[in-house]
Design a protein around this motif. Structure first.
Motif, PDB file in Angstrom:
ATOM      1  N   THR A 203     -18.009 -44.869 -33.878  1.00  0.00           N
ATOM      2  CA  THR A 203     -17.318 -44.317 -32.706  1.00  0.00           C
ATOM      3  C   THR A 203     -15.954 -43.694 -33.005  1.00  0.00           C
ATOM      4  O   THR A 203     -15.209 -43.394 -32.070  1.00  0.00           O
ATOM      5  N   LYS A 204     -15.623 -43.518 -34.286  1.00  0.00           N
ATOM      6  CA  LYS A 204     -14.306 -42.998 -34.664  1.00  0.00           C
ATOM      7  C   LYS A 204     -13.176 -43.855 -34.092  1.00  0.00           C
ATOM      8  O   LYS A 204     -12.161 -43.349 -33.636  1.00  0.00           O
ATOM      9  N   GLY A 205     -13.406 -45.156 -34.073  1.00  0.00           N
ATOM     10  CA  GLY A 205     -12.369 -46.090 -33.623  1.00  0.00           C
ATOM     11  C   GLY A 205     -12.283 -46.279 -32.121  1.00  0.00           C
ATOM     12  O   GLY A 205     -11.480 -47.069 -31.630  1.00  0.00           O
ATOM     13  N   ARG A 206     -13.120 -45.558 -31.357  1.00  0.00           N
ATOM     14  CA  ARG A 206     -13.093 -45.702 -29.899  1.00  0.00           C
ATOM     15  C   ARG A 206     -13.971 -46.882 -29.476  1.00  0.00           C
ATOM     16  O   ARG A 206     -14.902 -47.257 -30.190  1.00  0.00           O
ATOM     17  N   PRO A 207     -13.694 -47.474 -28.309  1.00  0.00           N
ATOM     18  CA  PRO A 207     -14.491 -48.627 -27.867  1.00  0.00           C
ATOM     19  C   PRO A 207     -15.969 -48.256 -27.707  1.00  0.00           C
ATOM     20  O   PRO A 207     -16.287 -47.225 -27.107  1.00  0.00           O
ATOM     21  N   VAL A 208     -16.837 -49.102 -28.244  1.00  0.00           N
ATOM     22  CA  VAL A 208     -18.279 -48.868 -28.135  1.00  0.00           C
ATOM     23  C   VAL A 208     -18.684 -48.759 -26.665  1.00  0.00           C
ATOM     24  O   VAL A 208     -19.503 -47.919 -26.285  1.00  0.00           O
ATOM     25  N   MET A 209     -18.070 -49.601 -25.822  1.00  0.00           N
ATOM     26  CA  MET A 209     -18.460 -49.625 -24.412  1.00  0.00           C
ATOM     27  C   MET A 209     -18.147 -48.332 -23.683  1.00  0.00           C
ATOM     28  O   MET A 209     -18.875 -47.930 -22.781  1.00  0.00           O
ATOM     29  N   THR A 210     -17.064 -47.675 -24.062  1.00  0.00           N
ATOM     30  CA  THR A 210     -16.725 -46.401 -23.423  1.00  0.00           C
ATOM     31  C   THR A 210     -17.819 -45.379 -23.696  1.00  0.00           C
ATOM     32  O   THR A 210     -18.256 -44.643 -22.800  1.00  0.00           O
ATOM     33  N   ILE A 211     -18.281 -45.357 -24.943  1.00  0.00           N
ATOM     34  CA  ILE A 211     -19.353 -44.421 -25.333  1.00  0.00           C
ATOM     35  C   ILE A 211     -20.630 -44.735 -24.556  1.00  0.00           C
ATOM     36  O   ILE A 211     -21.307 -43.840 -24.041  1.00  0.00           O
ATOM     37  N   ILE A 212     -20.977 -46.015 -24.484  1.00  0.00           N
ATOM     38  CA  ILE A 212     -22.198 -46.430 -23.789  1.00  0.00           C
ATOM     39  C   ILE A 212     -22.123 -46.081 -22.301  1.00  0.00           C
ATOM     40  O   ILE A 212     -23.073 -45.528 -21.732  1.00  0.00           O
ATOM     41  N   LYS A 213     -20.997 -46.382 -21.677  1.00  0.00           N
ATOM     42  CA  LYS A 213     -20.835 -46.062 -20.242  1.00  0.00           C
ATOM     43  C   LYS A 213     -21.000 -44.571 -19.982  1.00  0.00           C
ATOM     44  O   LYS A 213     -21.657 -44.164 -19.027  1.00  0.00           O
ATOM     45  N   ASP A 214     -20.384 -43.763 -20.839  1.00  0.00           N
ATOM     46  CA  ASP A 214     -20.505 -42.306 -20.689  1.00  0.00           C
ATOM     47  C   ASP A 214     -21.963 -41.867 -20.776  1.00  0.00           C
ATOM     48  O   ASP A 214     -22.431 -41.054 -19.970  1.00  0.00           O
ATOM     49  N   ALA A 215     -22.680 -42.409 -21.761  1.00  0.00           N
ATOM     50  CA  ALA A 215     -24.082 -42.016 -21.970  1.00  0.00           C
ATOM     51  C   ALA A 215     -24.966 -42.435 -20.799  1.00  0.00           C
ATOM     52  O   ALA A 215     -25.813 -41.656 -20.332  1.00  0.00           O
ATOM     53  N   ILE A 216     -24.764 -43.650 -20.313  1.00  0.00           N
ATOM     54  CA  ILE A 216     -25.567 -44.150 -19.185  1.00  0.00           C
ATOM     55  C   ILE A 216     -25.317 -43.300 -17.942  1.00  0.00           C
ATOM     56  O   ILE A 216     -26.242 -42.937 -17.215  1.00  0.00           O
TER      57      ILE A 216
END
Length: 240
Positions: free
Chosen positions: A20-33
């Protein structure tokens, strides 16, 4: 309808803290969902079991928070112990994804029960033969690839000589026709690949870096979902 009957692997994100390039995994997941990804797989070769359970819990909560617990499937890569421990803690996790060299699918099915998802990556160099001969009664979908060489998983697609075999769209079409269960394709998949990939007849695409390492993960995820719905014959009904 059981979770296995509802499985949708059309837009499938594989993600862990190293992607994630140091970004929170959850932020990425929330965006995708939020923009329509239908399947999330937690995968990490660096996270401890405790960290994996925490990531699984956060992902499960993100899916529930979006009101999509019945639509979005949550899987863990390779770690049967993590799935079992998470479930013991009351976390809703739908199943596991394993490779041929990992825990056998029969063992996963035995421990996770009939109402769980078990996905399998088969070795690239023997995929066609494997699809013809394997007992698929315990497996819910095949993950195949790589479409391109990928730095996210450098050993993806290695043949017996240690060379990386990538899949042509022609081969993917052949696999899609032969496979008695759904097929999802990944390995370096980018937005530009989606139109051609959608036309092969597979059931979906999976990505890691195309979303998790994008400058704007939400926009990247949205673009991928829209492209898939535009070009995949099976997805056209979703647009109506």
């Amino acid at each position: 309808m059981s979770i296995r009957e509802k499985l949708d692997i059309s837009a499938y994100l594989v993600v862990g803290p190293e992607n994630t390039k140091g970004r929170p995994v959850m932020t990425i997941i929330k965006d995708a969902i939020e923009v329509g990804f239908t399947c999330i797989q937690i995968r990490s070769k660096v996270a401890s079991a405790k960290e994996m359970i925490k990531l699984t819990q956060q992902a499960s909560e993100a899916i529930a928070g979006a009101g999509k617990s019945e639509e979005v499937t949550l899987l863990v890569n390779d770690r049967l112990d993590v799935v079992l421990a998470a479930r013991k803690q009351g976390i809703k996790v739908d199943g596991i994804h394993v490779g041929q060299e990992d825990i056998p699918v029969e063992v996963c099915r035995e421990y996770l029960g009939e109402n769980s998802i078990v996905g399998l990556s088969a070795r690239t160099h023997e995929m066609l033969e494997y699809i013809k001969t394997v007992d698929v009664s315990q497996i819910d979908y095949f993950g195949i690839g790589p479409l391109h060489e990928t730095s996210t998983k450098p050993d993806c697609g290695l043949d017996l000589d240690g060379k990386v075999i990538t899949r042509s769209f022609e081969e993917i079409s052949k696999i899609a026709k032969l496979s008695p269960i759904p097929v999802v394709v990944g390995g370096g998949v980018k937005l530009i690949d989606i139109p051609q990939l959608a036309k092969t007849g597979v059931d979906g695409f999976f990505v890691v870096s195309a979303v998790a390492e994008a400058d704007d993960p939400k926009q990247a995820a949205d673009d991928l979902v829209r492209a898939w719905k535009l070009y995949a014959p099976k997805a056209h009904k979703d647009l109506q």
